[in-house]
Design an enzyme around this catalytic site. Structure first.
Site, PDB file in Angstrom:
ATOM      1  N   ASP A 283      22.222  -4.767  19.224  1.00  0.00           N
ATOM      2  CA  ASP A 283      21.244  -5.444  20.070  1.00  0.00           C
ATOM      3  C   ASP A 283      21.988  -6.084  21.239  1.00  0.00           C
ATOM      4  O   ASP A 283      22.669  -7.105  21.082  1.00  0.00           O
ATOM      5  CB  ASP A 283      20.514  -6.512  19.237  1.00  0.00           C
ATOM      6  CG  ASP A 283      19.531  -7.345  20.053  1.00  0.00           C
ATOM      7  OD1 ASP A 283      19.489  -7.191  21.297  1.00  0.00           O
ATOM      8  OD2 ASP A 283      18.802  -8.157  19.442  1.00  0.00           O
TER       9      ASP A 283
ATOM     10  N   SER B  11      10.047 -11.800  23.846  1.00  0.00           N
ATOM     11  CA  SER B  11      10.996 -12.292  22.847  1.00  0.00           C
ATOM     12  C   SER B  11      12.201 -12.992  23.484  1.00  0.00           C
ATOM     13  O   SER B  11      12.849 -13.811  22.836  1.00  0.00           O
ATOM     14  CB  SER B  11      11.477 -11.147  21.955  1.00  0.00           C
ATOM     15  OG  SER B  11      12.183 -10.204  22.735  1.00  0.00           O
TER      16      SER B  11
ATOM     17  N   HIS C 137      18.888  -9.383  23.263  1.00  0.00           N
ATOM     18  CA  HIS C 137      18.671 -10.797  22.922  1.00  0.00           C
ATOM     19  C   HIS C 137      19.996 -11.558  22.979  1.00  0.00           C
ATOM     20  O   HIS C 137      21.043 -10.963  23.228  1.00  0.00           O
ATOM     21  CB  HIS C 137      18.019 -10.874  21.536  1.00  0.00           C
ATOM     22  CG  HIS C 137      16.695 -10.154  21.493  1.00  0.00           C
ATOM     23  ND1 HIS C 137      16.539  -8.890  20.985  1.00  0.00           N
ATOM     24  CD2 HIS C 137      15.491 -10.530  21.943  1.00  0.00           C
ATOM     25  CE1 HIS C 137      15.272  -8.507  21.114  1.00  0.00           C
ATOM     26  NE2 HIS C 137      14.610  -9.485  21.693  1.00  0.00           N
TER      27      HIS C 137
END
Ligand SMILES: *[C@@H]1O[C@H](CO)[C@@H](O)[C@H](O)[C@H]1NC(C)=O
Ligand SMILES: *[C@@H]1O[C@H](CO)[C@@H](O)[C@H](O)[C@H]1NC(C)=O
Ligand SMILES: *[C@@H]1O[C@H](CO)[C@@H](O)[C@H](O)[C@H]1NC(C)=O
Ligand SMILES: *[C@@H]1O[C@H](CO)[C@@H](O)[C@H](O)[C@H]1NC(C)=O
Length: 444
Positions: A423, A183, A426
């Site tokens: 998060d 990702s 990312h």
């Protein structure tokens, strides 16, 4: 942290199969349940038995069943010492490490600092990119401080090539550019689409959600920009681009052919792999195993096996006219004590980069970096490293933290403590990953 996340091991609700859902579908919790460990305590290969060579499974017509998310190990034993790397250690070909990462450019563009530049950056507007992912659109999801969009990377002794969308398209004309990995790599692919899309006439571009391979096509340039989901590079039970949140990670350490069939026609390949290996242990199911008997190995050692199989494929199978890049590990900012001694948080609430030169967090495992260097060193000039680790280490402010879409409802106790679900893996777009692409542009 592991316990916190493991309560959520319920399957995702069925997602509608639109392209958008496909690209934004999160692997967040897989990648954030990775344990944080001290790099100095886990030297690779410490417990490895004597290495024996096995021939990589190169035959695309092999009868052996492909791993999928339903694959199970029938039993598990200790690692037997097999590897697809021929010969012993040492004997690195192709010159010392470090010489690849700047291609033909003499200056090390990865050594530098972040400079606030609200004139040039961001290179595009978040709201103007139709391919933006809800996992990365931080402003849309409530982030009010947008300083993270305005930083320019300034190498110490030279300048990075100024990004030019039209020049990038010229470099891509009649070519296929393919990102292959997890990702993080998908984030870089989305960044690339956002950087490029403004110059591709609206009616002459299309995107083909052909999971696990997604293709952006710009007719005007007869070019494609593609993303292939292959988080562990070799075949694994996590190769489904949507349903890959599994208890047990099984790989075929000697086989990369199902992925390679999809990427071997691309002209420019950008690989990554790292974070998924931090969740130990990994089960190995060698191609010649008939009974489903797995071996077990520490994640980082398993990553080395996978890197060797990948390197073997690049050396023996890949047309030498193709350009190959490997993006180094993407840093995480899970422990604020690493830049703010005594604090207990993570990237949540951070609005500025780390200023202290050469900051390096525990999320970037140094023995793994050395292993990657060894493998790339043997490939010589065949593969160029895009070394994003140090420059991204500074960017504690660059992660979505709470400003993204979460795929499962947040519980009250989580909402009461925002850092608990932040998060810090990312990257918000526009942001840090645009610079990774600027490096790719610089090296191409
Ligand atoms: C850019 O930053 C400068 C200095 O911080 C500020 O004065 C200016 O208003 C900013 N411009 C924009 C467009 O945000
Ligand atoms: C488009 O690109 C492909 C290579 O990706 C090439 O084979 C083909 O000839 C190109 N078509 C045109 C019209 O240039
Ligand atoms: C486990 O054993 C069963 C029954 O022998 C077999 O059908 C299955 O393929 C085995 N699993 C794997 C992963 O090979
Ligand atoms: C990437 O850069 C770091 C320092 O910034 C260095 O330690 C590491 O060896 C480099 N990795 C590769 C693969 O070139």
């Amino acid at each position: 942290m592991i316990q916190r996340w493991s309560r959520k091991k319920t399957p995702l609700p069925l997602l509608t199969l639109t392209f958008l859902v496909l690209i934004v579908c999160s692997v967040f919790y897989n990648e954030s349940s990775l344990r944080v460990f001290n790099p100095d305590q886990t030297p690779p290969l410490r417990h490895r038995p004597k290495i024996t060579y096995v021939e990589p499974n190169r035959d695309p017509t092999s009868e052996r069943g492909v791993l999928d998310r339903f694959s199970r190990c029938n039993s598990t034993k200790e690692y037997s010492g097999r590897s697809t790397r021929s010969g012993g250690s040492g004997g690195e070909g192709g010159g010392g490490p470090g010489r690849r990462d700047s291609g033909s450019h003499e200056c090390d563009v990865t050594s530098g600092k972040w400079v606030l530049d609200n004139v040039t950056y961001p290179l595009y507007e978040e709201s103007e990119c139709p391919y933006m992912s809800d996992q990365l659109a931080c402003h849309k999801h409530g982030r009010a401080d947008i300083g993270y969009q305005h930083w320019r990377w300034q190498p110490h002794r030279c300048d990075l090539l100024r990004w030019s969308t039209s020049e990038m398209w010229e470099k891509l004309r009649n070519k296929r550019l393919m990102f292959v990995g997890d990702s993080l790599n998908r984030g870089q692919w989305i960044s690339m689409l956002c950087l490029l899309q403004s110059a591709a006439a609206k009616d002459k571009r299309s995107i083909t959600p052909n999971a696990p391979l997604t293709i952006f096509r710009a007719e005007k340039y007869n070019a494609t920009v593609e993303f292939l989901w292959a988080p562990l590079l070799v075949e694994s039970n996590s190769d489904d681009p949507v349903n890959h949140r599994l208890e047990e990670r099984i790989i075929r350490p000697d086989s990369i052919r199902t992925h390679a069939l999809k990427w071997e026609q691309a002209d420019i390949l950008v690989f990554n792999t790292y974070l998924w290996w931090r969740q130990s242990p990994v089960k190995l199911l060698w191609s010649d195993d008939e009974e489903g008997e797995c071996e077990e190995l520490d994640g980082m050692d398993a990553m080395e096996l996978a890197m060797e199989t990948w390197a073997d494929w690049v050396m023996t199978r890949l047309d030498p006219s193709k350009r190959v890049f490997f993006v180094t590990m993407s840093p995480t900012h899970q422990l604020s004590e690493e830049w703010k001694p005594g604090s207990k948080g993570n990237c949540y609430g951070e609005t500025e980069p780390i200023k202290s030169e050469s900051h390096w967090g525990s999320g970037s495992d140094l023995p793994t970096m050395r292993m990657v260097e060894r493998v790339l060193g043997r490939l010589g000039s065949r593969v160029s490293a895009i070394n994003i680790t140090q420059l991204s280490e500074y960017r504690k402010d660059g992660h979505p933290s709470i400003y993204r879409k979460f795929w499962e409802a947040l519980r009250p106790e989580q909402l009461a403590d925002p850092s608990s679900f932040s998060d810090c893996i990312h990257w918000c777009l526009p942001g840090v990953q645009d610079i990774w692409n600027q490096l790719l542009f610089h090296f191409l």
